[in-house]
Structures are given as structure tokens and as C-alpha cells.
Write an enzyme that holds these catalytic residues in place. Structure first.
Site, short mmCIF file in Angstrom:
data_model
loop_
_atom_site.label_atom_id
_atom_site.label_comp_id
_atom_site.label_asym_id
_atom_site.label_seq_id
_atom_site.Cartn_x
_atom_site.Cartn_y
_atom_site.Cartn_z
N HIS A 110 0.79 -1.14 0.00
CA HIS A 110 -0.05 -0.02 -0.05
C HIS A 110 0.93 1.18 0.02
O HIS A 110 1.85 1.29 0.67
CB HIS A 110 -0.90 -0.01 1.22
N ASP A 112 -8.18 -5.08 -0.10
CA ASP A 112 -8.51 -5.97 -1.14
C ASP A 112 -8.21 -7.31 -0.90
O ASP A 112 -8.86 -8.13 -1.97
CB ASP A 112 -8.07 -5.35 -2.31
#
Ligand code: ACO
Length: 428
Positions: free
Chosen positions: A307, A364
């Protein structure tokens, strides 16, 4: 910390103001740099070190794994609030009272009708069209059906535009799915909650009734809350940037939907499940895929890992992992893909490549597994993300306009040819 930063260029010193946010984030304000230095700018591809705005909506601390909407911890909101409450909080800044929430929902329901002519536009798309492309187009088409631009100085105008899109977007999302599934386009039922109504719009068959499973509705509500905002990510920055030209809310949102579609952003949830499926079909050898992810000559990346901001853990991933277990158990579903996901996560958390680069599962990594358990097909995963992110985009667009931010227009450092004489075509 000093409130002034000193920059030295070619022996000359420049003083730049330093601003500090309410969570003690420090930023050097370079707004006056170019003027003061006669043309010097900063460069930061991917904006890894650049704040584009001051914002009072979402706080996240990537090192500590903290995410808060308007000061409230994501863990509390996911546990105790409904998606619509969170939407209200993000957009208007405070948790709604019971009356405010009821009025908000009623106003959304009133605005949930979509002009029947929109169906003709949808009809023109091939069945194979990706729902994100369809959603982006239909959201853009709403501009034509609602031509009056929002007067941002008028709270009533602003409110109207907000409830309109919150009402119509779930209908368009459900229609994008139903078109693909060959089902008739329909509306939901005003007696249901926002999320229950969406589920009914998605799954109600023309020849039967649809009974909302509370486990499914709860899980979806939570997923939407977890996706509702994430400060200045790619799609949100797009919404703010496009809106900064004073184009309307719907056009700005349409651009945000396109930005979200990419596999490095919202498209990752679909990519994760496709990756997990491929690993399963390939015999479930997670070691081999871990090796591929680490091999710099192999373009394969472990989707759902890493991320831009979270370099410790993604707090949403923690909540979602727990939720995936609960949902699968409550619905009595055995999913081999969940075992592969857990295996990959375990290996990655012990592998120096991932540990050194601070690559952890993101939101996700597990969301697709829940969506699948809820009966939502893969190609709709990113559209579900868009449905969740809608309040965040609206809140950020509203904030940008109310703060009267200038048009977004970055600079560049030109590295092309310097001036050269034109050569006639016969001589090239
Ligand atoms: N698998 C393998 N290696 C990875 C991964 C991954 N998923 N992610 C990053 N790396 C490696 C890079 O190769 C790079 O290695 P190097 O330093 O040896 O060159 C290092 O980690 C840093 O990676 P960057 O791409 O520079 O990190 P950045 O912050 O720019 O990218 C991103 C973040 C786009 C999320 C990236 O981690 C990625 O592509 N992940 C997979 C896609 C994904 O899951 N996206 C969803 C993001 S969350 C969201 O949008 C809701």
C-alpha cells in the site's frame, strides 16, 4: 518544531512556512517558492511526499495502522454505525441524529428514480462491457439529465445534488450488473435499508421474491464503511482535481470511477480473486507464486499486498479478515481460495522480501472472498468498491469547493529537445 524551514539554492537562503495538522503532521508550505526563487519548483512523481490540500475528513497514519473518519476510529464505525450514518458523517462532518438520518434516507429514496431514458443508453452497451466502464459512462450521462450546475454557495443546492447521486448510484450499479446477467432493470423497495435495498435491486429475480439475509446485509454494510474514504488516494485526488475546474459533481465522480477501475487501485479486488483462482487451478503451490512475486524479471505482483501509505498494516484488512471468517461460517461456505489466501499471507509475513519492503495485505486481499460469498460476481467487485467510496468522493469534492481551492494544475520539469529548426517533409 520551528515554524520556518530554510531552503538554500545556489548559496541563497529562502524561508518557507511550516504548517502542522491537528495530528501533528508537518508540511513545508511551498506555495510561494516559485515566485520567490524566480522559477524553482519541486518535483515528486506519484506525489509520494506531496500534500495536495488541507483536509478535515479522514486521518490515516500508515506507520501506526490508524484510520479515522472525522476523528472516529474505523473499528468503531465498522462495528457500531450503518453505511448511511458513515456517509452522513463523512459528507457533513458530524454523526447524524436519528431525525437527521431518517430525513437523509427519505430524501435519498425520493431521488432514487433514474430517468427511464438512461435505460436506452445502457441498452446500447454490449453485455460484455465491464461494469466500471458502464458506471463511469452512466454517471457521466446523469449530467445530461440533471443539467443545472450545483451552486456551491447554496447548502440546499449542494444537499440536493448529494442525495440525488446517493439515490441513483446504487440503482445504476445494480443495473450494470443486471444488464450483464440478462435480468430486467428494476427498482428496489423503499421500506428496506439502503444496503438491503441495494441487495434486492441486484438479486431479485423477475419471477420470485428476494429475502435479504441479515448476515449478507451486515457484511456488505461493513465492507462499504471500510471503503467509504481513504483521504487523497488516486481516485479521490482525481475527483478533487476534475472538480477544481468547477465542472459539476456527477462529472467529477465519473472521472473518479475511471481512476478507481485500475488494477493498482480499486481494480485490485478483482485481480486478487483472479490471482487466487489461478493459483488454485495451478495446483495451489503458493511457494512458486511467492517466488514469482519476488523475481524482478517477472511482472507478477502479489495482488492485494502493499500500500502506498500503510507500511505497517492496513487496519481495514484486519477487520475484513475477521469478517470473511464470520461470513463464510454463517453462510456455511467452504472456500478453498480463502485457505490459499491465508497461506500466502502467512508466507509473506515471514518472508524478508515482504517484511523489508513493509508489504502487508491491504483491504482488497480479503474483500473479494466476502463479495464472492455474498453472491457478487468478480467483475462487480470494483463497482462495489465504487459504491462504498461514493460518500468519500462526495465529501472530498464538497470540501474542495467550499474551501474555494484553486484549479489543480501541476508544473513539470521539461526534459525534451531544446529549440531546433523546422525541417521540411522532403528533407526528413
Ligand atoms: N508484490 C511484490 N512486490 C511488490 C508488491 C507486490 N504486491 N508491491 C510492491 N512491491 C515491491 C516493488 O517491486 C518495490 O520493490 P523494489 O523496492 O525492490 O523495487 C517495492 O515493493 C515498493 O513498491 P512500489 O511499487 O514502489 O510501492 P508503491 O507505494 O508505489 O505502490 C502499490 C503501492 C501500487 C499498492 C503496490 O504495492 C502494488 O502494486 N500492490 C499490488 C496491487 C494492489 O494490491 N493494489 C491495491 C492497493 S489498495 C487500494 O487501492 C484500495
Amino acid at each position: 518544531m520551528s515554524k520556518i524551514a530554510t531552503l538554500e539554492i545556489g548559496g541563497k537562503k529562502y524561508e518557507l512556512p511550516v504548517i502542522t495538522g491537528t495530528e501533528n503532521e508537518v508540511a513545508i508550505d511551498i506555495a510561494a517558492l516559485r515566485g520567490a526563487t524566480n522559477g524553482v519548483i519541486t518535483i515528486d512523481p506519484g506525489f509520494k511526499n506531496t500534500g495536495s490540500c488541507e483536509s478535515a475528513i479522514t486521518f490515516l497514519d500508515g506507520e501506526e495502522g490508524i484510520l479515522r473518519y472525522r476523528g472516529y476510529a474505523i473499528e468503531d464505525l465498522a462495528e457500531k454505525a450503518s453505511f448511511l450514518e458513515v456517509a452522513y458523517l463523512l459528507i457533513f462532518g458530524e454523526l447524524p441524529t436519528k431525525e437527521q438520518l431518517e430525513k437523509f434516507h427519505t430524501d435519498i429514496k425520493i431521488e432514487s428514480q433514474v430517468d427511464e431514458d438512461i435505460k436506452k443508453i445502457l441498452d446500447g452497451f454490449p453485455k460484455s462491457a465491464h461494469p466500471m466502464g458502464v458506471l463511469s459512462s452512466l454517471t457521466s450521462a446523469l449530467v445530461a439529465f440533471n443539467p443545472s450546475s450545483v451552486n456551491v454557495e447554496s447548502p440546499e443546492d449542494m444537499y440536493k445534488a448529494i442525495v440525488k447521486i446517493l439515490g441513483k448510484f446504487p440503482v445504476l450499479t445494480a443495473w450494470a450488473y443486471r444488464k450483464r446477467a440478462g435480468l430486467p432493470l428494476d427498482y428496489g423497495d423503499d421500506s428496506l435499508t439502503y444496503v438491503e435495498n441495494f441487495l434486492q435491486m441486484m438479486f431479485k429475480k423477475p419471477n420470485g421474491s428476494y429475502k435479504v439475509n441479515p448476515v449478507v446485509a451486515d457484511a456488505l454494510d461493513k465492507l462499504l464503511i471500510l471503503h467509504a474514504d481513504h483521504e487523497q488516494n488516486c481516485s479521490t485526488s482525481t475527483v478533487r482535481m476534475v472538480g477544481s475546474s468547477h465542472v459539476g459533481l456527477f462529472a467529477s465522480l465519473s472521472a473518479g470511477i475511471s481512476a478507481l477501475w485500475g488494477p493498482l487501485h480499486g481494480g485490485a479486488n478483482q485481480a486478487v480473486i483472479e490471482m487466487l483462482e489461478a493459483i488454485r487451478e495451478d495446483g495451489g503451490d503458493t511457494h512458486r507464486y511467492m517466488a514469482k512475486a519476488k523475481d524482478k524479471d517477472d511482472p507478477f505482483r502479489l495482488m492485494g499486498f502493499g500500500h502506498r501509505v500503510y507500511k505497517n498494516f492496513d487496519p481495514r484488512a484486519k477487520i475484513i479478515k475477521k469478517s470473511a471468517d464470520q461470513v463464510l461460517e454463517a453462510l456455511g461456505i467452504q472456500d478453498e481460495v480463502l485457505d490459499i489466501a491465508k497461506g500466502l499471507e502467512k508466507e509473506a509475513l515471514e518472508d524478508s522480501y515482504f517484511v523489508d519492503r513493509k508489504l502487508y495485505p491491504n483491504v482488497d486481499f480479503y474483500s473479494g472472498i466476502i463479495y464472492r460469498a455474498l453472491g457478487i460476481p468478480e467483475e462487480m467487485f470494483t463497482a462495489m468498491f465504487a459504491l462504498g467510496r461514493l460518500p468519500g468522493w462526495i465529501a472530498q469534492w464538497r470540501e474542495m469547493r467550499l474551501r474555494k481551492e484553486p484549479i489543480g494544475r501541476p508544473r513539470q520539469v521539461y526534459v525534451g529537445e531544446t529549440h531546433r529548426p523546422f525541417v521540411n517533409i522532403e528533407k526528413r
